[in-house]
Each structure stands twice: as structure tokens, then as C-alpha cells.
Design a protein around this motif. Structure first.
Motif, PDB file in Angstrom:
ATOM      1  N   GLU A 135     -45.496   4.533  10.565  1.00  0.00           N
ATOM      2  CA  GLU A 135     -44.284   4.935  11.286  1.00  0.00           C
ATOM      3  C   GLU A 135     -43.135   3.977  10.994  1.00  0.00           C
ATOM      4  O   GLU A 135     -41.977   4.402  10.832  1.00  0.00           O
ATOM      5  CB  GLU A 135     -44.552   4.967  12.802  1.00  0.00           C
ATOM      6  CG  GLU A 135     -45.483   6.083  13.261  1.00  0.00           C
ATOM      7  CD  GLU A 135     -46.946   5.788  12.968  1.00  0.00           C
ATOM      8  OE1 GLU A 135     -47.275   4.617  12.641  1.00  0.00           O
ATOM      9  OE2 GLU A 135     -47.762   6.736  13.040  1.00  0.00           O
ATOM     10  N   GLU A 136     -43.439   2.678  10.935  1.00  0.00           N
ATOM     11  CA  GLU A 136     -42.397   1.688  10.646  1.00  0.00           C
ATOM     12  C   GLU A 136     -41.834   1.884   9.235  1.00  0.00           C
ATOM     13  O   GLU A 136     -40.615   1.842   9.025  1.00  0.00           O
ATOM     14  CB  GLU A 136     -42.965   0.275  10.793  1.00  0.00           C
ATOM     15  CG  GLU A 136     -43.243  -0.122  12.240  1.00  0.00           C
ATOM     16  CD  GLU A 136     -44.021  -1.422  12.348  1.00  0.00           C
ATOM     17  OE1 GLU A 136     -43.770  -2.185  13.300  1.00  0.00           O
ATOM     18  OE2 GLU A 136     -44.889  -1.671  11.493  1.00  0.00           O
ATOM     19  N   ILE A 137     -42.730   2.110   8.290  1.00  0.00           N
ATOM     20  CA  ILE A 137     -42.293   2.304   6.910  1.00  0.00           C
ATOM     21  C   ILE A 137     -41.498   3.594   6.771  1.00  0.00           C
ATOM     22  O   ILE A 137     -40.450   3.624   6.113  1.00  0.00           O
ATOM     23  CB  ILE A 137     -43.515   2.313   5.966  1.00  0.00           C
ATOM     24  CG1 ILE A 137     -44.188   0.933   5.969  1.00  0.00           C
ATOM     25  CG2 ILE A 137     -43.103   2.699   4.548  1.00  0.00           C
ATOM     26  CD1 ILE A 137     -45.514   0.886   5.242  1.00  0.00           C
ATOM     27  N   GLU A 138     -41.975   4.655   7.409  1.00  0.00           N
ATOM     28  CA  GLU A 138     -41.269   5.934   7.320  1.00  0.00           C
ATOM     29  C   GLU A 138     -39.894   5.845   7.963  1.00  0.00           C
ATOM     30  O   GLU A 138     -38.919   6.442   7.476  1.00  0.00           O
ATOM     31  CB  GLU A 138     -42.094   7.024   8.003  1.00  0.00           C
ATOM     32  CG  GLU A 138     -41.469   8.418   7.969  1.00  0.00           C
ATOM     33  CD  GLU A 138     -41.216   8.927   6.558  1.00  0.00           C
ATOM     34  OE1 GLU A 138     -40.362   9.821   6.407  1.00  0.00           O
ATOM     35  OE2 GLU A 138     -41.862   8.442   5.614  1.00  0.00           O
ATOM     36  N   GLY A 139     -39.796   5.075   9.050  1.00  0.00           N
ATOM     37  CA  GLY A 139     -38.500   4.899   9.708  1.00  0.00           C
ATOM     38  C   GLY A 139     -37.489   4.251   8.787  1.00  0.00           C
ATOM     39  O   GLY A 139     -36.329   4.683   8.708  1.00  0.00           O
ATOM     40  N   LEU A 140     -37.916   3.211   8.066  1.00  0.00           N
ATOM     41  CA  LEU A 140     -37.014   2.546   7.120  1.00  0.00           C
ATOM     42  C   LEU A 140     -36.657   3.482   5.970  1.00  0.00           C
ATOM     43  O   LEU A 140     -35.510   3.532   5.530  1.00  0.00           O
ATOM     44  CB  LEU A 140     -37.665   1.270   6.579  1.00  0.00           C
ATOM     45  CG  LEU A 140     -36.837   0.461   5.580  1.00  0.00           C
ATOM     46  CD1 LEU A 140     -35.527  -0.006   6.209  1.00  0.00           C
ATOM     47  CD2 LEU A 140     -37.633  -0.742   5.062  1.00  0.00           C
ATOM     48  N   LEU A 149     -36.447   6.717   6.016  1.00  0.00           N
ATOM     49  CA  LEU A 149     -35.476   7.716   6.477  1.00  0.00           C
ATOM     50  C   LEU A 149     -34.062   7.143   6.516  1.00  0.00           C
ATOM     51  O   LEU A 149     -33.092   7.818   6.143  1.00  0.00           O
ATOM     52  CB  LEU A 149     -35.876   8.238   7.865  1.00  0.00           C
ATOM     53  CG  LEU A 149     -37.099   9.150   7.913  1.00  0.00           C
ATOM     54  CD1 LEU A 149     -37.490   9.444   9.367  1.00  0.00           C
ATOM     55  CD2 LEU A 149     -36.836  10.454   7.167  1.00  0.00           C
ATOM     56  N   GLU A 150     -33.941   5.894   6.960  1.00  0.00           N
ATOM     57  CA  GLU A 150     -32.628   5.242   6.987  1.00  0.00           C
ATOM     58  C   GLU A 150     -32.099   5.042   5.563  1.00  0.00           C
ATOM     59  O   GLU A 150     -30.898   5.180   5.305  1.00  0.00           O
ATOM     60  CB  GLU A 150     -32.718   3.892   7.712  1.00  0.00           C
ATOM     61  CG  GLU A 150     -33.077   3.988   9.189  1.00  0.00           C
ATOM     62  CD  GLU A 150     -32.097   4.836   9.976  1.00  0.00           C
ATOM     63  OE1 GLU A 150     -30.880   4.686   9.758  1.00  0.00           O
ATOM     64  OE2 GLU A 150     -32.551   5.650  10.802  1.00  0.00           O
ATOM     65  N   ALA A 152     -20.955   2.115   5.217  1.00  0.00           N
ATOM     66  CA  ALA A 152     -20.971   0.680   5.511  1.00  0.00           C
ATOM     67  C   ALA A 152     -21.776   0.388   6.766  1.00  0.00           C
ATOM     68  O   ALA A 152     -22.574  -0.558   6.814  1.00  0.00           O
ATOM     69  CB  ALA A 152     -19.543   0.170   5.671  1.00  0.00           C
ATOM     70  N   ASN A 153     -21.570   1.207   7.804  1.00  0.00           N
ATOM     71  CA  ASN A 153     -22.323   1.024   9.045  1.00  0.00           C
ATOM     72  C   ASN A 153     -23.804   1.315   8.840  1.00  0.00           C
ATOM     73  O   ASN A 153     -24.674   0.651   9.431  1.00  0.00           O
ATOM     74  CB  ASN A 153     -21.751   1.917  10.148  1.00  0.00           C
ATOM     75  CG  ASN A 153     -20.406   1.430  10.641  1.00  0.00           C
ATOM     76  OD1 ASN A 153     -20.157   0.231  10.697  1.00  0.00           O
ATOM     77  ND2 ASN A 153     -19.513   2.348  10.984  1.00  0.00           N
ATOM     78  N   GLN A 154     -24.110   2.304   7.992  1.00  0.00           N
ATOM     79  CA  GLN A 154     -25.500   2.628   7.702  1.00  0.00           C
ATOM     80  C   GLN A 154     -26.180   1.486   6.951  1.00  0.00           C
ATOM     81  O   GLN A 154     -27.340   1.161   7.208  1.00  0.00           O
ATOM     82  CB  GLN A 154     -25.584   3.922   6.870  1.00  0.00           C
ATOM     83  CG  GLN A 154     -26.990   4.346   6.496  1.00  0.00           C
ATOM     84  CD  GLN A 154     -27.852   4.668   7.710  1.00  0.00           C
ATOM     85  OE1 GLN A 154     -27.339   5.013   8.773  1.00  0.00           O
ATOM     86  NE2 GLN A 154     -29.161   4.550   7.555  1.00  0.00           N
ATOM     87  N   ALA A 155     -25.444   0.861   6.031  1.00  0.00           N
ATOM     88  CA  ALA A 155     -25.994  -0.278   5.287  1.00  0.00           C
ATOM     89  C   ALA A 155     -26.359  -1.415   6.239  1.00  0.00           C
ATOM     90  O   ALA A 155     -27.423  -2.033   6.107  1.00  0.00           O
ATOM     91  CB  ALA A 155     -24.995  -0.765   4.244  1.00  0.00           C
ATOM     92  N   LEU A 156     -25.481  -1.696   7.196  1.00  0.00           N
ATOM     93  CA  LEU A 156     -25.747  -2.771   8.153  1.00  0.00           C
ATOM     94  C   LEU A 156     -26.925  -2.420   9.051  1.00  0.00           C
ATOM     95  O   LEU A 156     -27.811  -3.255   9.279  1.00  0.00           O
ATOM     96  CB  LEU A 156     -24.504  -3.039   9.000  1.00  0.00           C
ATOM     97  CG  LEU A 156     -24.630  -4.188  10.009  1.00  0.00           C
ATOM     98  CD1 LEU A 156     -24.903  -5.506   9.294  1.00  0.00           C
ATOM     99  CD2 LEU A 156     -23.370  -4.303  10.859  1.00  0.00           C
ATOM    100  N   ALA A 157     -26.969  -1.180   9.550  1.00  0.00           N
ATOM    101  CA  ALA A 157     -28.078  -0.758  10.413  1.00  0.00           C
ATOM    102  C   ALA A 157     -29.399  -0.823   9.654  1.00  0.00           C
ATOM    103  O   ALA A 157     -30.423  -1.269  10.197  1.00  0.00           O
ATOM    104  CB  ALA A 157     -27.829   0.659  10.929  1.00  0.00           C
ATOM    105  N   MET A 158     -29.392  -0.383   8.410  1.00  0.00           N
ATOM    106  CA  MET A 158     -30.599  -0.405   7.589  1.00  0.00           C
ATOM    107  C   MET A 158     -31.055  -1.833   7.324  1.00  0.00           C
ATOM    108  O   MET A 158     -32.251  -2.144   7.352  1.00  0.00           O
ATOM    109  CB  MET A 158     -30.312   0.327   6.281  1.00  0.00           C
ATOM    110  CG  MET A 158     -31.495   0.518   5.366  1.00  0.00           C
ATOM    111  SD  MET A 158     -31.060   1.605   3.981  1.00  0.00           S
ATOM    112  CE  MET A 158     -29.726   0.652   3.205  1.00  0.00           C
ATOM    113  N   ASN A 159     -30.108  -2.734   7.085  1.00  0.00           N
ATOM    114  CA  ASN A 159     -30.434  -4.137   6.867  1.00  0.00           C
ATOM    115  C   ASN A 159     -31.074  -4.746   8.110  1.00  0.00           C
ATOM    116  O   ASN A 159     -32.034  -5.525   8.011  1.00  0.00           O
ATOM    117  CB  ASN A 159     -29.172  -4.916   6.506  1.00  0.00           C
ATOM    118  CG  ASN A 159     -29.417  -6.416   6.396  1.00  0.00           C
ATOM    119  OD1 ASN A 159     -30.220  -6.859   5.584  1.00  0.00           O
ATOM    120  ND2 ASN A 159     -28.751  -7.198   7.218  1.00  0.00           N
ATOM    121  N   GLU A 160     -30.563  -4.390   9.275  1.00  0.00           N
ATOM    122  CA  GLU A 160     -31.127  -4.922  10.516  1.00  0.00           C
ATOM    123  C   GLU A 160     -32.558  -4.429  10.727  1.00  0.00           C
ATOM    124  O   GLU A 160     -33.427  -5.186  11.184  1.00  0.00           O
ATOM    125  CB  GLU A 160     -30.235  -4.534  11.694  1.00  0.00           C
ATOM    126  CG  GLU A 160     -28.894  -5.267  11.687  1.00  0.00           C
ATOM    127  CD  GLU A 160     -27.940  -4.782  12.760  1.00  0.00           C
ATOM    128  OE1 GLU A 160     -28.219  -3.720  13.359  1.00  0.00           O
ATOM    129  OE2 GLU A 160     -26.915  -5.464  12.993  1.00  0.00           O
TER     130      GLU A 160
END
Length: 272
Positions: free
Chosen positions: A92-97, A99-100, A130-138
């Protein structure tokens, strides 16, 4: 008979200990692979973002190739994470990343198409990316911590500082590219919740200081000196932005720092 039973029990115990040690070693190896992949994933995505900001102003084919290289590198890391059977992270953790990451790639594709078809970007879509990149990085950073904790993997504090410094440098490159690109800079300054460049530069100072502290081979010391020299040369440009700064010089030196940090990480890991 007693001696025979005792020898058998001792042999079984030894086999169990060896099996547990082997499992632990495989778990640590898997965790270390996850940490490396998650690190590369974060850096590669910011490199792609940095390249897009430059591409949005020029439409240059070579810069477009840099975007593709960054996305492909992140994709390779994501595939490596998803294909691992180490069990360090849950499905689930891997799939969540994943998807992002798909959201980020879709936004990147749409933004590239805008520049190619219209000659300029849609600032709303650029802001979303840009916001998606930051959210994905977090999210990737949180999974990095989870991988460390779940496997109880200890990483050298200098390696950790070097990885954080590389991510910070890549973030700063992307943010600087926004400010030096006339097609997006006037109304768009990067992610809405990202720290200003002068703050990030101070954070990078501290991370590099940690990396520099400690013993090392002559090769490592030479690389660290080169990183320090390059950073001191461009540090002022990051802290006090000036339109007269030569963007391609900042970009070249920043990439040199990233390359040096990548080599530093490998050398530090090899000496651990």
C-alpha cells in the motif's frame, strides 16, 4: 546417545542462528537498496522539474531531453522499489507513492505539450506540478524514514547529510530556475509552501558542514573540497538573487555539486 543428541541440538541451533543472520543481512541489504532508490527518486524528480522550467522559456530540445532523463531515472528507481520482495515497505505504501508519481508525470506531460503547442506554459498547471513535486517528495521522505525504522538500518550520519544535501541542492536548482525564466517568473515562484532560497541555502550550509566533518581518503577529501569551492562560488547567487547572475553558470556548478555528493555517498558507504 546423550552426546549424539547434544551434537544434533547444537547443530540445529547453529543452523537456526545462521539462517537468522542471513535473513537479517538480506533485510538490511533490501533496506539499503530502498534508501538508495528513494533518494535517487527524489533527486531525479527535482532535476526533471528544474529542466522543465528552463525548457518552458526556450523550448530547447536538449533541455527537453534533460526532462526525459530525469523522469526516466525516477521511473527506474520507482520500478526498483515496486519490484523488491524485501518487505521493507508495504504494498500500500509503495502503491501510494507510485500513484503520486503518476500524477506528477501526467502534469509534466501536459505542461510540456503546452509549451510545445502554444509556446508558453499554463501557469495553473505549472503551479499544480510544483506543488505535486513537493508533496511527492514529502511522501518519499516519510517512506525513507519508515524503511530505516522497519529494518533498523543504521546509515552513517555523513551519508544521511550528503543525501539530504543532494535533495536540497536539486530543490534549490528548480526554484532558482523559476526565478531566472522570464516566461514563468513574473507570476509564479514555485511551490506555494516551499521555503525561500535564502533559507534553503542556510540549511544546505549546515548539511554540507556535517558531510565535511570526519576522516576520509585523499580522494574523498579532494571531492569534498571541490564541492565546498563550487558552493562558495554560487552561494551568494542563491541567497541574493540578481537578474545579472548568469543562470547557466549557476546550473553547471549546482550539477557539479550534485555529482560530487553522489560520489561522496558511494565513498562513504564503501568505507563504512
Amino acid at each position: 546417545m546423550k552426546d549424539t543428541n547434544l551434537r544434533i541440538r547444537s547443530l540445529v541451533t547453529a543452523l537456526i542462528i545462521c539462517a537468522l543472520a542471513s535473513m537479517s543481512a538480506r533485510a538490511q541489504e533490501g533496506a539499503n537498496g530502498f534508501l538508495s532508490d528513494l533518494h535517487n527518486f527524489r533527486v531525479s524528480n527535482y532535476m526533471a522539474l528544474d529542466a522543465f522550467y528552463r525548457f518552458s522559456g526556450t523550448g530547447d530540445t536538449n533541455t527537453l531531453n534533460e526532462i526525459v532523463q530525469g523522469i526516466n531515472s525516477a521511473n527506474d528507481s520507482m520500478n526498483s522499489i515496486a519490484g523488491s520482495d524485501s518487505g521493507v515497505l508495504s504494498a500500500e505504501e509503495i502503491e501510494g507513492l507510485n500513484l503520486e508519481f503518476d500524477k506528477f508525470k501526467n502534469l509534466m506531460r501536459d505542461n510540456i505539450n503546452d509549451v510545445r503547442n502554444r509556446g508558453y506554459p499554463d501557469l495553473r498547471l505549472v503551479s499544480d506540478m510544483a506543488n505535486q513535486a513537493l508533496a511527492m517528495n514529502e511522501i518519499a521522505t516519510e517512506l525513507y524514514r519508515t524503511a530505516q525504522e522497519s529494518s533498523e538500518t543504521e546509515t552513517s550520519h555523513r551519508v544521511e547529510a550528503a543525501r539530504l544535501a543532494a535533495v536540497k541542492m536539486a530543490q534549490m536548482m528548480a526554484k532558482y530556475s523559476v526565478r531566472t525564466n522570464s516566461s514563468v517568473a513574473q507570476t509564479f515562484q514555485g511551490s506555494s509552501s516551499e521555503s525561500p532560497l535564502d533559507v534553503q541555502a542556510t540549511e544546505l550550509d549546515a548539511l554540507l558542514q556535517t558531510v565535511m566533518q570526519g576522516e576520509g581518503t585523499p580522494e574523498l577529501k579532494a571531492i569534498l573540497n571541490d564541492i565546498s569551492s563550487k558552493w562558495q562560488f554560487i552561494r551568494g547567487s542563491y541567497i541574493n538573487y540578481n537578474e545579472k547572475n548568469v543562470g547557466f553558470v549557476i546550473d553547471r556548478y549546482s550539477k557539479g555539486i550534485l555529482k560530487g555528493l553522489a560520489t561522496t555517498i558511494e565513498l562513504l558507504k564503501g568505507s563504512a
